[in-house]
Design a protein around this motif. Structure first.
Motif, mmCIF file in Angstrom:
data_model
loop_
_atom_site.group_PDB
_atom_site.id
_atom_site.type_symbol
_atom_site.label_atom_id
_atom_site.label_comp_id
_atom_site.label_asym_id
_atom_site.label_seq_id
_atom_site.Cartn_x
_atom_site.Cartn_y
_atom_site.Cartn_z
ATOM 1 N N PRO A 199 -25.569 19.559 -34.404
ATOM 2 C CA PRO A 199 -25.934 18.776 -35.584
ATOM 3 C C PRO A 199 -24.685 18.342 -36.345
ATOM 4 O O PRO A 199 -23.830 19.166 -36.659
ATOM 5 C CB PRO A 199 -26.777 19.722 -36.427
ATOM 6 C CG PRO A 199 -26.932 20.965 -35.661
ATOM 7 C CD PRO A 199 -26.082 20.913 -34.459
ATOM 8 N N ILE A 200 -24.577 17.032 -36.640
ATOM 9 C CA ILE A 200 -23.383 16.494 -37.288
ATOM 10 C C ILE A 200 -23.612 16.252 -38.780
ATOM 11 O O ILE A 200 -22.880 16.757 -39.607
ATOM 12 C CB ILE A 200 -22.940 15.186 -36.606
ATOM 13 C CG1 ILE A 200 -22.725 15.398 -35.100
ATOM 14 C CG2 ILE A 200 -21.685 14.634 -37.261
ATOM 15 C CD1 ILE A 200 -21.613 16.352 -34.750
ATOM 16 N N PHE A 201 -24.623 15.435 -39.140
ATOM 17 C CA PHE A 201 -24.907 15.162 -40.546
ATOM 18 C C PHE A 201 -26.404 14.936 -40.731
ATOM 19 O O PHE A 201 -27.091 14.489 -39.826
ATOM 20 C CB PHE A 201 -24.099 13.960 -41.066
ATOM 21 C CG PHE A 201 -24.322 12.687 -40.300
ATOM 22 C CD1 PHE A 201 -25.359 11.837 -40.627
ATOM 23 C CD2 PHE A 201 -23.478 12.336 -39.259
ATOM 24 C CE1 PHE A 201 -25.567 10.661 -39.918
ATOM 25 C CE2 PHE A 201 -23.670 11.166 -38.548
ATOM 26 C CZ PHE A 201 -24.720 10.330 -38.884
ATOM 27 N N TYR B 147 -31.302 16.149 -38.516
ATOM 28 C CA TYR B 147 -29.875 15.901 -38.387
ATOM 29 C C TYR B 147 -29.593 14.990 -37.195
ATOM 30 O O TYR B 147 -30.291 15.046 -36.181
ATOM 31 C CB TYR B 147 -29.112 17.211 -38.150
ATOM 32 C CG TYR B 147 -28.915 18.042 -39.383
ATOM 33 C CD1 TYR B 147 -27.706 18.004 -40.055
ATOM 34 C CD2 TYR B 147 -29.912 18.857 -39.876
ATOM 35 C CE1 TYR B 147 -27.501 18.772 -41.188
ATOM 36 C CE2 TYR B 147 -29.726 19.627 -41.010
ATOM 37 C CZ TYR B 147 -28.508 19.572 -41.662
ATOM 38 O OH TYR B 147 -28.309 20.322 -42.777
ATOM 39 N N PHE B 148 -28.538 14.164 -37.317
ATOM 40 C CA PHE B 148 -28.015 13.424 -36.177
ATOM 41 C C PHE B 148 -27.197 14.419 -35.376
ATOM 42 O O PHE B 148 -26.393 15.169 -35.928
ATOM 43 C CB PHE B 148 -27.116 12.269 -36.644
ATOM 44 C CG PHE B 148 -26.399 11.588 -35.514
ATOM 45 C CD1 PHE B 148 -27.066 10.673 -34.725
ATOM 46 C CD2 PHE B 148 -25.082 11.883 -35.228
ATOM 47 C CE1 PHE B 148 -26.417 10.052 -33.665
ATOM 48 C CE2 PHE B 148 -24.431 11.264 -34.185
ATOM 49 C CZ PHE B 148 -25.099 10.348 -33.401
ATOM 50 N N SER B 149 -27.424 14.471 -34.069
ATOM 51 C CA SER B 149 -26.684 15.420 -33.238
ATOM 52 C C SER B 149 -25.926 14.705 -32.131
ATOM 53 O O SER B 149 -26.362 13.688 -31.605
ATOM 54 C CB SER B 149 -27.633 16.468 -32.640
ATOM 55 O OG SER B 149 -28.584 15.844 -31.822
ATOM 56 N N ILE C 1 -20.362 9.951 -20.289
ATOM 57 C CA ILE C 1 -21.738 10.087 -20.742
ATOM 58 C C ILE C 1 -21.713 10.707 -22.136
ATOM 59 O O ILE C 1 -21.108 11.752 -22.353
ATOM 60 C CB ILE C 1 -22.548 10.985 -19.784
ATOM 61 C CG1 ILE C 1 -22.631 10.338 -18.415
ATOM 62 C CG2 ILE C 1 -23.927 11.248 -20.354
ATOM 63 C CD1 ILE C 1 -23.308 11.196 -17.377
ATOM 64 N N ILE C 2 -22.380 10.038 -23.078
ATOM 65 C CA ILE C 2 -22.477 10.532 -24.446
ATOM 66 C C ILE C 2 -23.937 10.867 -24.723
ATOM 67 O O ILE C 2 -24.813 10.027 -24.549
ATOM 68 C CB ILE C 2 -21.960 9.494 -25.453
ATOM 69 C CG1 ILE C 2 -20.485 9.215 -25.186
ATOM 70 C CG2 ILE C 2 -22.172 9.971 -26.877
ATOM 71 C CD1 ILE C 2 -19.900 8.136 -26.044
ATOM 72 N N ILE C 3 -24.172 12.095 -25.140
ATOM 73 C CA ILE C 3 -25.530 12.546 -25.435
ATOM 74 C C ILE C 3 -25.679 12.645 -26.951
ATOM 75 O O ILE C 3 -24.928 13.369 -27.606
ATOM 76 C CB ILE C 3 -25.809 13.905 -24.780
ATOM 77 C CG1 ILE C 3 -25.634 13.795 -23.263
ATOM 78 C CG2 ILE C 3 -27.208 14.389 -25.136
ATOM 79 C CD1 ILE C 3 -25.686 15.107 -22.543
ATOM 80 N N PHE C 4 -26.643 11.882 -27.518
ATOM 81 C CA PHE C 4 -26.874 11.930 -28.951
ATOM 82 C C PHE C 4 -28.366 11.850 -29.228
ATOM 83 O O PHE C 4 -29.151 11.497 -28.368
ATOM 84 C CB PHE C 4 -26.133 10.798 -29.677
ATOM 85 C CG PHE C 4 -26.618 9.423 -29.313
ATOM 86 C CD1 PHE C 4 -27.583 8.794 -30.074
ATOM 87 C CD2 PHE C 4 -26.109 8.761 -28.205
ATOM 88 C CE1 PHE C 4 -28.032 7.531 -29.741
ATOM 89 C CE2 PHE C 4 -26.543 7.504 -27.869
ATOM 90 C CZ PHE C 4 -27.514 6.878 -28.636
#
Length: 73
Positions: A49-51, A42-44, A3-6
């Motif tokens: 937060p990544i970028f 931000y994209f998380s 599972i990927i949470i974004f």
């Protein structure tokens, strides 16, 4: 099964390029030095937060009540 949470998350980042402004806060009514900040999205990934997705909106933040007011430049 993995599972990927974004998603996206807004963050308030200090704006070192502008100076503080002394004024009365329209929300709490106190005489304060408004802090110049930038409200960025931000994209998380997994809530980290990544970028940044955008440059961000210039705003003032009251140090007393933490309310944001958009800054017109």
């Amino acid at each position: 099964m993995a599972i990927i949470i974004f998603g996206t998350k807004a963050r308030v980042v200090a704006d070192d390029g502008a100076s503080k402004q002394t004024t009365t806060c329209r929300y709490c009514g106190e005489l304060v030095q408004m802090e110049p900040v930038s409200n960025k999205r931000y994209f998380s990934l997994f809530f980290v937060p990544i970028f940044p997705l955008e440059k961000g909106e210039a705003a003032w933040r009251c140090p007393n009540c933490k309310k944001l007011f958009l800054r017109r430049e």
